[in-house]
Write an enzyme that holds these catalytic residues in place. Structure first.
Site, PDB file in Angstrom:
ATOM      1  CG  ASP A  24      38.779  38.761  44.075  1.00  0.00           C
ATOM      2  OD1 ASP A  24      39.786  39.127  43.445  1.00  0.00           O
ATOM      3  OD2 ASP A  24      38.631  37.603  44.514  1.00  0.00           O
ATOM      4  NE  ARG A  37      47.593  41.024  38.102  1.00  0.00           N
ATOM      5  CZ  ARG A  37      46.556  40.390  38.660  1.00  0.00           C
ATOM      6  NH1 ARG A  37      45.883  39.498  37.985  1.00  0.00           N
ATOM      7  NH2 ARG A  37      46.213  40.648  39.901  1.00  0.00           N
ATOM      8  CG  HIS A  41      44.732  46.739  39.637  1.00  0.00           C
ATOM      9  ND1 HIS A  41      43.937  45.860  40.332  1.00  0.00           N
ATOM     10  CD2 HIS A  41      45.941  46.126  39.522  1.00  0.00           C
ATOM     11  CE1 HIS A  41      44.628  44.765  40.639  1.00  0.00           C
ATOM     12  NE2 HIS A  41      45.845  44.905  40.142  1.00  0.00           N
ATOM     13  CB  THR A  71      48.684  42.382  55.591  1.00  0.00           C
ATOM     14  OG1 THR A  71      47.673  41.380  55.761  1.00  0.00           O
ATOM     15  CG2 THR A  71      48.384  43.508  56.552  1.00  0.00           C
ATOM     16  CG  LEU A 136      29.506  56.857  52.340  1.00  0.00           C
ATOM     17  CD1 LEU A 136      28.576  55.777  52.880  1.00  0.00           C
ATOM     18  CD2 LEU A 136      29.782  56.621  50.853  1.00  0.00           C
TER      19      LEU A 136
HETATM   20  C1  FPP Z   1      41.533  42.392  43.440  1.00  0.00           C
HETATM   21  O1  FPP Z   1      41.657  42.066  42.095  1.00  0.00           O
HETATM   22  C2  FPP Z   1      41.730  43.781  43.629  1.00  0.00           C
HETATM   23  C3  FPP Z   1      42.769  44.373  44.293  1.00  0.00           C
HETATM   24  C4  FPP Z   1      43.854  43.653  44.960  1.00  0.00           C
HETATM   25  C5  FPP Z   1      42.914  45.800  44.349  1.00  0.00           C
HETATM   26  C6  FPP Z   1      41.663  46.554  44.624  1.00  0.00           C
HETATM   27  C7  FPP Z   1      41.930  47.927  44.266  1.00  0.00           C
HETATM   28  C8  FPP Z   1      41.136  48.673  43.508  1.00  0.00           C
HETATM   29  C9  FPP Z   1      39.830  48.240  42.989  1.00  0.00           C
HETATM   30  C10 FPP Z   1      41.615  50.001  43.196  1.00  0.00           C
HETATM   31  C11 FPP Z   1      40.796  51.127  43.637  1.00  0.00           C
HETATM   32  C12 FPP Z   1      40.265  51.195  44.992  1.00  0.00           C
HETATM   33  C13 FPP Z   1      39.862  52.361  45.521  1.00  0.00           C
HETATM   34  C14 FPP Z   1      39.308  52.442  46.874  1.00  0.00           C
HETATM   35  C15 FPP Z   1      40.008  53.591  44.759  1.00  0.00           C
HETATM   36  P1  FPP Z   1      42.725  41.000  41.685  1.00  0.00           P
HETATM   37  O2  FPP Z   1      43.896  41.703  41.124  1.00  0.00           O
HETATM   38  O3  FPP Z   1      43.037  40.112  42.844  1.00  0.00           O
HETATM   39  O4  FPP Z   1      41.921  40.241  40.582  1.00  0.00           O
HETATM   40  P2  FPP Z   1      42.102  38.733  40.161  1.00  0.00           P
HETATM   41  O5  FPP Z   1      41.818  37.908  41.384  1.00  0.00           O
HETATM   42  O6  FPP Z   1      41.065  38.573  39.094  1.00  0.00           O
HETATM   43  O7  FPP Z   1      43.502  38.601  39.661  1.00  0.00           O
END
Ligand code: FPP
Length: 247
Positions: A24, A37, A41, A71, A136
């Site tokens: 997160d 944003r 990511h 989901t 792993l």
């Molecule tokens: C939460 O941050 C993160 C996500 C919803 C996406 C997680 C995905 C990745 C880290 C991409 C890569 C993953 C792999 C396995 C390659 P948020 O957008 O909710 O952050 P915020 O709460 O600060 O807005």
């Protein structure tokens, strides 16, 4: 202190078999730097790769489950959903050879029927390619929810009752677990969540029944080797009695 010296200490202690991570804080990381944003990511994907390399290379755990897309994440703006799905597809496609060479087995947990066709094909290819690897085991949770997994198990149980006469009295925890889409996962030992939130957000609800929870304010793109090892050190300091009496 360099994380390698912490690693020595960690390896001398009890290691978690299954680590699960709610990654997160990508958005907040980007916002603090006046970046988009999607840049958050992108940097989040790099943090995921760093963690996989460490866990695989140093054999910190046997299973690593990463919550990449829930989901509920389908409700984000369509451009962000498209970007995330493309990022995950690229990650899987571009990193698989290197990860496979390091003995990593990769699979995806989630509602596959909702995946775009290309992602679905890439996931199947990578799962097949790494199926026999014994290092792993990386499970990427994608369009995943803990409640979805329970609903899938109930559906399978109803089908088993209709098609092969499964009796209600025969259903116990092992039967339910065996019917879940997460049947290949052992219980979670250590559940990490970054970015300061302290909740499970519908992640591995069944498997986390006795997980040790670790929350850190570190935003996911900044979660590095030292931060991960700090989580494992915290885990090693916990007394686990699984509802019984402490030794
Ligand atoms: C939460 O941050 C993160 C996500 C919803 C996406 C997680 C995905 C990745 C880290 C991409 C890569 C993953 C792999 C396995 C390659 P948020 O957008 O909710 O952050 P915020 O709460 O600060 O807005």
């Amino acid at each position: 202190m360099c994380w390698k010296s912490v690693l020595e200490r960690v390896r001398a202690g009890r290691l978690p078999d299954h680590v699960a991570v709610v990654m997160d804080g990508n958005g907040r990381w980007a916002k603090a730097r006046r970046l988009s944003r999607v840049e958050g990511h992108r940097r989040g994907a790099e943090a995921a790769e760093r963690l996989i390399r460490l866990a695989a290379g140093e054999r910190v755990c046997r299973h690593l489950t990463l919550f990449a897309f829930s989901t509920e994440n389908w409700d984000r703006p369509p451009e962000e959903v498209d970007f995330l799905l493309r990022l995950l597809e690229e990650f899987i496609a571009q990193k698989v050879d290197e990860l496979a060479a390091a003995g990593v087995r990769l699979d995806v947990l989630g509602e596959r029927e909702r995946f775009p066709e290309r992602l679905s094909a890439e996931v199947s290819r990578v799962e097949e390619l790494t199926r026999r690897n014994e290092g792993l085991q990386v499970h990427v949770a994608l369009s995943f929810g803990g409640r979805w997994a329970v609903v899938e198990a109930v559906r399978s149980a109803v089908r088993a009752a209709q098609e092969r006469g499964l009796q209600a009295e025969r259903v116990d925890e092992d039967v339910v677990h065996g019917l879940m889409p997460t049947a290949a996962l052992p219980d979670v030992d250590l559940m990490i969540r970054t970015a300061g939130e302290q909740r499970l957000s519908n992640f591995l609800l069944w498997e986390a029944a006795y997980a040790e929870l670790y929350f850190t304010p570190v935003l996911w793109p900044d979660f590095d080797e030292a931060a991960f090892l700090e989580a494992v050190v915290s885990y090693q300091g916990r007394q686990r009695s699984f509802g019984g009496v402490r030794p």
